[in-house]
Design a protein around this motif. Structure first.
Motif, PDB file in Angstrom:
ATOM      1  N   TRP A 167       0.845  -1.064  -0.193  1.00 28.27           N
ATOM      2  CA  TRP A 167      -0.047   0.412  -0.345  1.00 28.27           C
ATOM      3  C   TRP A 167       1.062   1.896   0.114  1.00 28.27           C
ATOM      4  O   TRP A 167       1.491   1.318   0.895  1.00 28.27           O
ATOM      5  CB  TRP A 167      -0.943  -0.021   1.097  1.00 28.27           C
ATOM      6  N   SER A 185      -6.064   3.916  -9.283  1.00 30.00           N
ATOM      7  CA  SER A 185      -5.649   3.269 -10.276  1.00 30.00           C
ATOM      8  C   SER A 185      -6.077   3.137 -11.327  1.00 30.00           C
ATOM      9  O   SER A 185      -6.440   3.794 -12.141  1.00 30.00           O
ATOM     10  CB  SER A 185      -5.741   1.696  -9.303  1.00 30.00           C
ATOM     11  N   PHE A 191      -2.554  -4.979 -11.117  1.00 27.09           N
ATOM     12  CA  PHE A 191      -2.996  -4.908  -9.356  1.00 27.09           C
ATOM     13  C   PHE A 191      -4.224  -4.739  -8.713  1.00 27.09           C
ATOM     14  O   PHE A 191      -4.298  -4.882  -7.640  1.00 27.09           O
ATOM     15  CB  PHE A 191      -1.854  -3.826  -8.361  1.00 27.09           C
ATOM     16  N   ARG A 192      -5.188  -4.087  -9.637  1.00 23.89           N
ATOM     17  CA  ARG A 192      -5.874  -3.384  -9.125  1.00 23.89           C
ATOM     18  C   ARG A 192      -6.879  -4.836  -8.612  1.00 23.89           C
ATOM     19  O   ARG A 192      -7.833  -4.191  -7.232  1.00 23.89           O
ATOM     20  CB  ARG A 192      -7.027  -2.701  -9.970  1.00 23.89           C
ATOM     21  N   SER A 195      -6.421  -6.450  -5.100  1.00 24.82           N
ATOM     22  CA  SER A 195      -6.423  -5.242  -4.040  1.00 24.82           C
ATOM     23  C   SER A 195      -7.680  -5.066  -3.225  1.00 24.82           C
ATOM     24  O   SER A 195      -7.725  -5.332  -3.030  1.00 24.82           O
ATOM     25  CB  SER A 195      -6.096  -3.357  -4.254  1.00 24.82           C
ATOM     26  N   SER A 229      -2.756   3.558  -2.861  1.00 23.77           N
ATOM     27  CA  SER A 229      -2.740   2.861  -4.374  1.00 23.77           C
ATOM     28  C   SER A 229      -1.493   1.845  -3.895  1.00 23.77           C
ATOM     29  O   SER A 229      -1.406   1.750  -2.663  1.00 23.77           O
ATOM     30  CB  SER A 229      -2.156   3.995  -5.479  1.00 23.77           C
ATOM     31  N   VAL A 230      -1.118   0.968  -5.087  1.00 33.30           N
ATOM     32  CA  VAL A 230      -0.796  -0.071  -4.342  1.00 33.30           C
ATOM     33  C   VAL A 230       0.666  -0.299  -5.657  1.00 33.30           C
ATOM     34  O   VAL A 230      -0.156   0.642  -6.807  1.00 33.30           O
ATOM     35  CB  VAL A 230      -1.129  -1.520  -4.417  1.00 33.30           C
ATOM     36  N   LEU A 252      -0.967  -8.024   1.050  1.00 35.07           N
ATOM     37  CA  LEU A 252      -0.926  -8.266  -0.918  1.00 35.07           C
ATOM     38  C   LEU A 252      -0.336  -8.889  -0.901  1.00 35.07           C
ATOM     39  O   LEU A 252       0.404  -9.452  -0.917  1.00 35.07           O
ATOM     40  CB  LEU A 252      -1.206  -7.228  -1.307  1.00 35.07           C
TER      41      LEU A 252
END
Length: 300
Positions: A167, A185, A191-192, A195, A229-230, A252
């Motif tokens: 994160w 995202s 990755f969306r 997550s 976001s990630v 994650l």
């Protein structure tokens, strides 16, 4: 009077043989399919033989084509060795490299800088896109090599490293404490979904704060502490940071950074670029996995 074979046509012929088809060979060589087909036809007319068996769905070499392939490789090797030896750093050409947005930093700038120092006349065409799109284009022969971020790896991939997803927020930000969690995202970001599934499993409400095809608006929103976001660990830009959430946000999954290299990427410059990419990301993996040094033992 002696007859001469066209080296350009021979290069196309070898590309077709190595790639298994005219379409992929044409994409790799930045030529149209008709141009490659015409070069093969010229070779067949010059030798008065049929080189390719076009009866099936794919393309196969005839016995005469198999014989020519051996000679063609030797002729091209001698040609390339002579040019390489006599022109030294004047070696030229173009290499198309595909890299996902999320892993350009921190390694790609240094890779390109070092490659340019060794091959100043070779142009690297850097294409940044999502892994899924890069894989589709690679399968059509449009890249010499690509990097991808995937859970696992596809056929022909070399796994360079594996990194956990983290994160990411603004330095000292508090947005991650809010509920519903405001998330940013790319619409096609790999990755969306992972997550959002993780948030759903933990019953953490969320809403999309920013959605864009470009990374810049997402980074701007996160930097302003308007969203989180990630990113893969270690790939965040210097103006963002990993969120120290102490378990308030879900863990994650990890993703592999994979390297795919075209069967046609066999030149000295291409192999040198592959080596730079491989070393950068493998060294990164080794650094990440190395144990931290233990603190010194206090004297009794």
């Amino acid at each position: 009077m002696p007859r001469n074979l066209d080296l350009t046509a021979l290069r196309s012929f070898v590309a077709v043989a190595d790639s298994g088809g005219v379409t992929r060979a044409a994409g790799y060589m930045n030529l149209t399919q008709s141009a490659v087909s015409m070069q093969i036809k010229r070779l067949e007319e010059a030798l008065d033989v049929t080189l390719l068996d076009r009866a099936g769905r794919g393309v196969a070499l005839t016995p005469e084509g198999e014989q020519l392939l051996t000679y063609a490789r030797r002729m091209l090797d001698i040609n390339d060795a002579a040019i390489d030896r006599l022109t030294a750093h004047d070696y030229g050409g173009e290499i198309t490299l595909g890299v996902p947005h999320d892993i350009i930093y921190p390694h790609v700038p240094d890779i390109l800088r070092r490659f340019n120092a060794a091959f100043p006349r070779v142009r690297v065409n850097l294409v940044s896109s999502y892994s899924k799109m890069l894989l589709e284009q690679f399968s059509r022969g449009q890249f010499a090599m690509i990097l991808t971020t995937e859970q696992g790896h596809g056929h022909g991939a070399e796994v360079l490293s594996e990194k956990p997803l983290r994160w990411i927020g603004a330095p000292g930000g508090v947005c991650w404490r809010q509920r519903p969690l405001r998330f940013g995202s790319g619409a096609h970001c790999i990755f969306r979904s992972a997550s959002l599934r993780a948030l759903d499993r933990c019953a953490i409400g969320w809403e999309m704060a920013v959605e864009s095809e470009s990374e810049r608006p997402i980074e701007a929103a996160v930097r302003a502490d308007l969203a989180v976001s990630v990113m893969l660990e270690g790939t965040e830009p210097p103006f963002l940071e990993q969120i120290d959430h102490n378990g308030a946000l879900p863990d994650l999954p990890s993703y592999s950074i994979n390297l795919y290299v075209s069967d046609l990427a066999k030149g000295r410059a291409e192999l040198a670029l592959v080596d730079l990419v491989r070393k950068a990301y493998r060294n990164d993996a080794l650094t990440a996995s190395s144990p931290r040094p233990s603190p010194p033992i206090a004297a009794a």
